[in-house]
Structure formats: structure tokens, C-alpha cells
Motif scaffolding. Structure first.
Motif: not given
Length: 287
Positions: A57, A61, A86, A90-91
Motif C-alpha cells: 500500500h 501510494q 485490498e 483502494r485504487h
């Protein structure tokens, strides 16, 4: 707004993902790439899912915020197994390609019906791999072998390519130990005639692996299928770069190689495996 001229992000726990980057550059010659080796936190394959997920993650980012990537290739089987779902949630707007051991291509390759699969312990003990294995149950016999230490030994060997270097000896010893634990390779009934390389690092130990299994055993790795899938996603999203920056007569698009670890190993790997100059490499910090 995302546009075709933005780069594709690629990351791995270390330099192993350069094998995937090599395939991506061959398949997508007009694209820009930013590759990140999280070498300061390697090897992922011997860490827990929570740790690998957190790193995945953080890197995603970083690549989005600092480099404006238009797509991400998670060039690491372990990170894919631990975190890909995940990251997708999230993206959701980011075209995303992950890796998994190529069991389905191996089904098409095998004639004896016995397939060897080598990978990190993190990959081969993951729920994602268990689901993949269940999806091909009954179609062939898969003999799996976690190769503890092998990816890390390959990582350490990069800056010291001489065959006499201790790391090269360690790689040969690890390959010997792990493959012998699997059983017999060959093309006769009951032998494994196909070997799935379930870690991006392992293709860089291909000579040692080949010496152990013989010339007739087929190696299956994921670089080319991943590159083709990346092309398909970019085309469907209207994000495929169609010509080099600067026009048809320009040179190859730039490639940035970044590492969270020591710079020398990445520079050596770039020159050795991709024929890229040392000045395309840089060191970064990603907390």
C-alpha cells in the motif's frame, strides 16, 4: 485526468521483478516505466501478510503521488498473494496487474501430468495460491516446494556476478537442495516435465536450475503473460502509448529504476539484465 503519456509503475521486493520489466519493455516499446525495488524491506517471501500488505500500500501510494503512474504491475508473487485484493479496492480507478504462479499455462505444457512449482514460502502457503491450486485440481499433479533463501541469495548475487563468488555457490546449493526434495524431473511417466518458476527472481538462476532438471524440462514463468495482460488493460482503458515521446524517430522511452535499499545492486542488475546505464537508478525512502 490520466493520459497515455504517463508512466507504468512496476514494483517488487527487490531486483527479481526486473525480469517482468524486461518482458514489459519488449511488449510495450513505447511506454515509460518507473520500477521500484523495495530492497530495504526484502525478502517479502519470508515475512507475514500484514507486513507485505503495508509495504504494498505504501509503495502504491508513493508511485501514484510522486510519479503519476497510469497503471501498476505488482511484479511480485508474494505481494500479489498478500495484498492485491485490498489494493484493487483502494485504487479502483488504477489498472492493476498482479502475478501468480503460472499453473494454467503449465497444464498446457506438461505431457507427463506432473508439474513442479517452486516459489517463496509466502506465496505457496497463501490463501490465494490455495485457491489457484484448487482451481486446477484433478487436471495434473502439482509438486510444490518453498525455496527458502533462494530469492534472497539471488538478490545478494547481483553486484557480484562472478561464478566463483560465494553467493553464486549458495544459489547452486539452494537450487540443488530444493529441487532434489521434489523428486525426479524428466519426460518419462511419473516424472515432472514442467517447472513453474513461482518467483520473479528465479529466472535469474535458470542456468543452475537447468543443470539440475535437464534440457527437456520446460520452464514456465510469468513475465510474458503479465506483459500481454498489461497491454490488454491499457488498450481497453484507452491508455496505450502508440509512439515514442518525441515522435517516431526518437529513442526508447526513459526508464526510471528506484530502490529503497543500496544503490549499487540495482545499478549492477540494470546493466547486467536490461543493459541500462547506472544513471537511470536512484535511491528513495518510502516509510
Amino acid at each position: 485526468m490520466t493520459v497515455p503519456s504517463q508512466p507504468i509503475g512496476v514494483f517488487d521486493s527487490g531486483v527479481g521483478g526486473l525480469s517482468v520489466l524486461r518482458a514489459l519493455r519488449a511488449e510495450l516499446p513505447y511506454e515509460r516505466f518507473v520500477y521500484l525495488a523495495d530492497s530495504a524491506h526484502a525478502p517479502y517471501g519470508e515475512r507475514g501478510d500484514a507486513y507485505v500488505g503495508a509495504r504494498t500500500h505504501a509503495i502504491t501510494q508513493y508511485l501514484r503521488a510522486q510519479h503519476g503512474i497510469k497503471a501498476l504491475v505488482v511484479a511480485c508473487n508474494t505481494a500479489t498473494a498478500a495484498a492485491i485484493h485490498e489494493v484493487r479496492s483502494r485504487h479502483a480507478d488504477l489498472p492493476l496487474v498482479g502475478l501468480e504462479p503460472a499453473l494454467k499455462p503449465a497444464l498446457s505444457a506438461t505431457r507427463t501430468g506432473r508439474v513442479g512449482v517452486i516459489g517463496t514460502r509466502g506465496t505457496l502457503t497463501s490463501a490465494k495460491f490455495a485457491k489457484l491450486l484448487a482451481s486446477v485440481a484433478g487436471q495434473a499433479e502439482f509438486v510444490t516446494q518453498p525455496c527458502d533463501g533462494l530469492a534472497h541469495a539471488i538478490e545478494r548475487s547481483v553486484a557480484q556476478p562472478l561464478p566463483s563468488h560465494p553467493s553464486a555457490t549458495e544459489i547452486r546449493a539452494l537450487c540443488t537442495r530444493h529441487l532434489r526434495a521434489m523428486g525426479r524431473f524428466g519426460t518419462k511417466a511419473g516424472q515432472m516435465d514442467t517447472l513453474v518458476l513461482g518467483c520473479t527472481h528465479y529466472i535469474f538462476a535458470a542456468d543452475d536450475l537447468r543443470a539440475l532438471v535437464g534440457p527437456q524440462v520446460r520452464f514456465i514463468e510469468t513475465g510474458e503473460p503479465v506483459a500481454r495482460q498489461t497491454r490488454r488493460l491499457l488498450q481497453s482503458a484507452g491508455l496505450l502509448a502508440k509512439e515514442p515521446l518525441g515522435g517516431a524517430h526518437a529513442g526508447p522511452p526513459p526508464v526510471q529504476l528506484l530502490t529503497t535499499g543500496a544503490l549499487d545492486p540495482l545499478q549492477a542488475a540494470a546493466q547486467r539484465w536490461l543493459e541500462l546505464p547506472a544513471d537511470c537508478c536512484a535511491q528513495v525512502v518510502i516509510p
